[in-house]
Design an enzyme around this catalytic site. Sequence first.
Site, PDB file in Angstrom:
ATOM      1  N   SER A 252       1.031  -1.183   0.110  1.00 14.88           N
ATOM      2  CA  SER A 252       0.187   0.035   0.115  1.00 14.88           C
ATOM      3  C   SER A 252       0.951   1.329   0.014  1.00 14.88           C
ATOM      4  O   SER A 252       1.555   1.501   1.026  1.00 14.88           O
ATOM      5  CB  SER A 252      -1.132  -0.026   1.317  1.00 14.88           C
ATOM      6  OG  SER A 252      -1.319   1.174   1.466  1.00 14.88           O
TER       7      SER A 252
ATOM      8  N   HIS B  91      -1.214  -1.467  -4.198  1.00 10.17           N
ATOM      9  CA  HIS B  91      -2.575  -0.995  -3.522  1.00 10.17           C
ATOM     10  C   HIS B  91      -2.563   0.548  -3.323  1.00 10.17           C
ATOM     11  O   HIS B  91      -1.531   0.972  -3.072  1.00 10.17           O
ATOM     12  CB  HIS B  91      -2.657  -1.973  -2.296  1.00 10.17           C
ATOM     13  CG  HIS B  91      -3.962  -1.779  -1.329  1.00 10.17           C
ATOM     14  ND1 HIS B  91      -4.827  -2.452  -1.581  1.00 10.17           N
ATOM     15  CD2 HIS B  91      -4.182  -0.988  -0.397  1.00 10.17           C
ATOM     16  CE1 HIS B  91      -6.054  -2.040  -0.853  1.00 10.17           C
ATOM     17  NE2 HIS B  91      -5.289  -1.036  -0.113  1.00 10.17           N
TER      18      HIS B  91
ATOM     19  N   ASP C  34      -4.740   3.447  -2.008  1.00  9.84           N
ATOM     20  CA  ASP C  34      -5.749   3.953  -1.075  1.00  9.84           C
ATOM     21  C   ASP C  34      -6.463   5.451  -1.262  1.00  9.84           C
ATOM     22  O   ASP C  34      -5.562   6.413  -0.952  1.00  9.84           O
ATOM     23  CB  ASP C  34      -5.250   4.053   0.304  1.00  9.84           C
ATOM     24  CG  ASP C  34      -4.983   2.528   0.924  1.00  9.84           C
ATOM     25  OD1 ASP C  34      -6.030   1.734   0.719  1.00  9.84           O
ATOM     26  OD2 ASP C  34      -3.938   2.244   1.115  1.00  9.84           O
TER      27      ASP C  34
ATOM     28  N   MET D 277      -8.952   8.378  -0.358  1.00 10.92           N
ATOM     29  CA  MET D 277      -9.879   8.681   0.783  1.00 10.92           C
ATOM     30  C   MET D 277     -10.575  10.191   0.578  1.00 10.92           C
ATOM     31  O   MET D 277      -9.867  10.931   0.083  1.00 10.92           O
ATOM     32  CB  MET D 277      -9.157   8.587   2.009  1.00 10.92           C
ATOM     33  CG  MET D 277      -8.420   7.431   2.308  1.00 10.92           C
ATOM     34  SD  MET D 277      -7.255   7.723   3.695  1.00 10.92           S
ATOM     35  CE  MET D 277      -6.522   6.096   3.974  1.00 10.92           C
TER      36      MET D 277
ATOM     37  N   HIS E  54      -8.216   0.875  -3.802  1.00 12.42           N
ATOM     38  CA  HIS E  54      -9.379   0.984  -2.541  1.00 12.42           C
ATOM     39  C   HIS E  54      -9.990   2.184  -2.426  1.00 12.42           C
ATOM     40  O   HIS E  54      -9.215   3.183  -1.841  1.00 12.42           O
ATOM     41  CB  HIS E  54      -8.431   0.279  -1.499  1.00 12.42           C
ATOM     42  CG  HIS E  54      -9.214   0.275  -0.275  1.00 12.42           C
ATOM     43  ND1 HIS E  54      -8.508   0.191   1.067  1.00 12.42           N
ATOM     44  CD2 HIS E  54     -10.341   0.240   0.145  1.00 12.42           C
ATOM     45  CE1 HIS E  54      -9.286   0.138   1.996  1.00 12.42           C
ATOM     46  NE2 HIS E  54     -10.741   0.217   1.604  1.00 12.42           N
TER      47      HIS E  54
ATOM     48  N   MET F   3     -12.235   4.336  -0.648  1.00 12.78           N
ATOM     49  CA  MET F   3     -12.888   4.917   0.737  1.00 12.78           C
ATOM     50  C   MET F   3     -13.413   6.121   0.563  1.00 12.78           C
ATOM     51  O   MET F   3     -13.251   6.957   1.318  1.00 12.78           O
ATOM     52  CB  MET F   3     -11.740   4.949   1.882  1.00 12.78           C
ATOM     53  CG  MET F   3     -11.116   3.679   2.392  1.00 12.78           C
ATOM     54  SD  MET F   3      -9.719   3.743   3.133  1.00 12.78           S
ATOM     55  CE  MET F   3      -8.232   3.538   1.938  1.00 12.78           C
TER      56      MET F   3
ATOM     57  N   MET G 172     -11.235  -5.560   5.958  1.00 11.87           N
ATOM     58  CA  MET G 172     -10.328  -4.666   6.486  1.00 11.87           C
ATOM     59  C   MET G 172     -10.122  -5.107   7.881  1.00 11.87           C
ATOM     60  O   MET G 172     -11.043  -5.523   8.660  1.00 11.87           O
ATOM     61  CB  MET G 172     -11.226  -3.280   6.625  1.00 11.87           C
ATOM     62  CG  MET G 172     -11.201  -2.468   5.396  1.00 11.87           C
ATOM     63  SD  MET G 172      -9.553  -2.357   4.686  1.00 11.87           S
ATOM     64  CE  MET G 172      -8.712  -1.115   5.972  1.00 11.87           C
TER      65      MET G 172
ATOM     66  N   GLY H 280      -8.736   4.386   6.999  1.00 11.04           N
ATOM     67  CA  GLY H 280      -8.635   5.716   7.194  1.00 11.04           C
ATOM     68  C   GLY H 280      -7.115   6.071   7.304  1.00 11.04           C
ATOM     69  O   GLY H 280      -6.510   7.341   6.920  1.00 11.04           O
ATOM     70  N   PHE H 281      -6.298   5.201   7.978  1.00  8.54           N
ATOM     71  CA  PHE H 281      -4.727   5.382   8.267  1.00  8.54           C
ATOM     72  C   PHE H 281      -4.011   4.243   8.007  1.00  8.54           C
ATOM     73  O   PHE H 281      -4.541   3.161   8.708  1.00  8.54           O
ATOM     74  CB  PHE H 281      -4.860   6.100   9.571  1.00  8.54           C
ATOM     75  CG  PHE H 281      -5.486   7.348   9.916  1.00  8.54           C
ATOM     76  CD1 PHE H 281      -5.088   8.521   9.544  1.00  8.54           C
ATOM     77  CD2 PHE H 281      -7.070   7.263  10.493  1.00  8.54           C
ATOM     78  CE1 PHE H 281      -5.951   9.756   9.620  1.00  8.54           C
ATOM     79  CE2 PHE H 281      -7.705   8.192  10.544  1.00  8.54           C
ATOM     80  CZ  PHE H 281      -7.308   9.593  10.244  1.00  8.54           C
ATOM     81  N   GLY H 282      -2.907   4.357   7.816  1.00 13.51           N
ATOM     82  CA  GLY H 282      -1.776   3.521   7.655  1.00 13.51           C
ATOM     83  C   GLY H 282      -1.274   3.183   9.160  1.00 13.51           C
ATOM     84  O   GLY H 282      -1.493   4.252  10.057  1.00 13.51           O
ATOM     85  N   GLY H 283      -0.394   2.159   9.272  1.00  8.52           N
ATOM     86  CA  GLY H 283       0.374   2.020  10.755  1.00  8.52           C
ATOM     87  C   GLY H 283      -0.545   1.750  11.888  1.00  8.52           C
ATOM     88  O   GLY H 283       0.002   1.960  13.064  1.00  8.52           O
TER      89      GLY H 283
ATOM     90  N   ASP I 183      -6.557  -6.361   4.741  1.00 11.32           N
ATOM     91  CA  ASP I 183      -5.771  -4.835   4.637  1.00 11.32           C
ATOM     92  C   ASP I 183      -5.743  -4.531   6.210  1.00 11.32           C
ATOM     93  O   ASP I 183      -6.913  -3.937   6.542  1.00 11.32           O
ATOM     94  CB  ASP I 183      -6.402  -4.069   3.471  1.00 11.32           C
ATOM     95  CG  ASP I 183      -5.868  -2.657   3.528  1.00 11.32           C
ATOM     96  OD1 ASP I 183      -4.925  -2.515   4.172  1.00 11.32           O
ATOM     97  OD2 ASP I 183      -6.697  -1.774   2.773  1.00 11.32           O
ATOM     98  N   GLY I 184      -4.614  -4.106   6.613  1.00  8.51           N
ATOM     99  CA  GLY I 184      -4.490  -3.251   7.844  1.00  8.51           C
ATOM    100  C   GLY I 184      -3.745  -3.951   8.912  1.00  8.51           C
ATOM    101  O   GLY I 184      -4.043  -4.994   9.329  1.00  8.51           O
ATOM    102  N   GLY I 185      -2.601  -3.484   9.215  1.00  3.53           N
ATOM    103  CA  GLY I 185      -1.759  -3.912  10.565  1.00  3.53           C
ATOM    104  C   GLY I 185      -1.137  -5.126  10.002  1.00  3.53           C
ATOM    105  O   GLY I 185      -0.761  -5.888  11.087  1.00  3.53           O
TER     106      GLY I 185
ATOM    107  N   GLY J 105       1.464  -1.942   4.100  1.00  2.00           N
ATOM    108  CA  GLY J 105       1.931  -0.544   3.909  1.00  2.00           C
ATOM    109  C   GLY J 105       3.085  -0.055   4.839  1.00  2.00           C
ATOM    110  O   GLY J 105       4.140  -0.042   4.179  1.00  2.00           O
ATOM    111  N   SER J 106       2.893   0.108   5.963  1.00  3.55           N
ATOM    112  CA  SER J 106       3.951   0.597   6.725  1.00  3.55           C
ATOM    113  C   SER J 106       5.117  -0.414   6.835  1.00  3.55           C
ATOM    114  O   SER J 106       6.281  -0.246   6.965  1.00  3.55           O
ATOM    115  CB  SER J 106       3.649   0.920   8.119  1.00  3.55           C
ATOM    116  OG  SER J 106       2.619   0.212   8.990  1.00  3.55           O
TER     117      SER J 106
HETATM  118  C1  DX5 Z   1      -6.192   1.955   5.485  1.00  2.00           C
HETATM  119  C2  DX5 Z   1      -5.626   1.491   4.318  1.00  2.00           C
HETATM  120  C3  DX5 Z   1      -4.527   0.565   4.311  1.00  2.00           C
HETATM  121  C4  DX5 Z   1      -3.239   0.826   4.943  1.00  2.00           C
HETATM  122  C5  DX5 Z   1      -2.520  -0.278   5.213  1.00  2.00           C
HETATM  123  O1  DX5 Z   1      -7.345   2.727   5.776  1.00  2.00           O
HETATM  124  O2  DX5 Z   1      -6.689   0.949   3.585  1.00  2.00           O
HETATM  125  O3  DX5 Z   1      -4.384   0.065   3.025  1.00  2.00           O
HETATM  126  O4  DX5 Z   1      -2.503   1.817   4.093  1.00  2.00           O
HETATM  127  O5  DX5 Z   1      -1.353   0.094   5.971  1.00  2.00           O
HETATM  128  P1  DX5 Z   1      -0.594  -0.684   7.258  1.00  2.00           P
HETATM  129  O6  DX5 Z   1      -0.172  -1.772   6.325  1.00  2.00           O
HETATM  130  O7  DX5 Z   1       0.487   0.212   7.496  1.00  2.00           O
HETATM  131  O8  DX5 Z   1      -1.675  -0.934   8.317  1.00  2.00           O
HETATM  132 ZN    ZN Z   2      -6.334  -0.167   1.649  1.00  2.00          ZN
END
Ligand code: DX5
Ligand code: ZN
Length: 215
Positions: free
Chosen positions: A7, A32, A34, A36, A65, A67, A136, A141-144, A174-176, A196-197
């Site tokens: 991502s 990927h 994102d 928003m 993706h 959002m 999800m 909404g946010f990475g990390g 997707d996420g964490g 992502g992170s």
């Molecule tokens: C969150 C995004 C994810 C995000 C994942 O809303 O949809 O794609 O970038 O980031 P990590 O892997 O850091 O959770």
């Molecule tokens: Zn995503």
Amino acid sequence: MAILAPSILSADFAKLGEEIRKTDEAGADYIHIDVMDGLFVPSISFGMPVIKSVRKTTQKPFDVHLMINEPIRYIKEFKESGADILNVHVEACSDVEATLKAIRAEGMKPAITLKPATPVSEVEPYLSMVDMVLVMSVEPGFGGQKLIPETVEKVRQLRKIIDDQYPGVLIEIDGGINFVNVSDIVEAGADVIVAGSAVFGSNTEEMTKKFKSII
Ligand code: DX5
Ligand code: ZN
């Protein structure tokens, strides 16, 4: 072997093209992306002009993706920007079926996405219309953020439903996701891993290769 979809939300936007090229060359399968809108989720990321511009940096499929509320309004624009897969949230569409059909009609692969609190039963009626379902594992909404463990159960639930009734539909999560939890997630039945992170944190090439060697 699972599919890796880094991502770019966590990439350094000052060198986005370069970062995409690095993850591509190191073995990323999809990119990927994102998007928003500040309404469906509290944050705002980027839109079509950015996607169009990074389209030139890689041949890998763009897994977009969305959002955003009522994504049906922008399907043609995302196609023109270079999207290959278009993920829409079941919670964001007043007419989910029409939205998925419009994506298919534009020549893209439709995917349906659900937030952590949304039960699998909400997306089940659409599994015959999609190429992929995105679980999800954090609040969008946010990475990390940290993965919500209960969401992995949804992957298991979907794996069973899909194997029994909709073979070929991919399950994405997707996420964490990190190097510690990814094996359990693949074991639960995920086909596509978004990270992502964990990919764009420090050394993109090395992190991409490490993920690919585990999944
Ligand atoms: C969150 C995004 C994810 C995000 C994942 O809303 O949809 O794609 O970038 O980031 P990590 O892997 O850091 O959770
Ligand atoms: Zn995503």
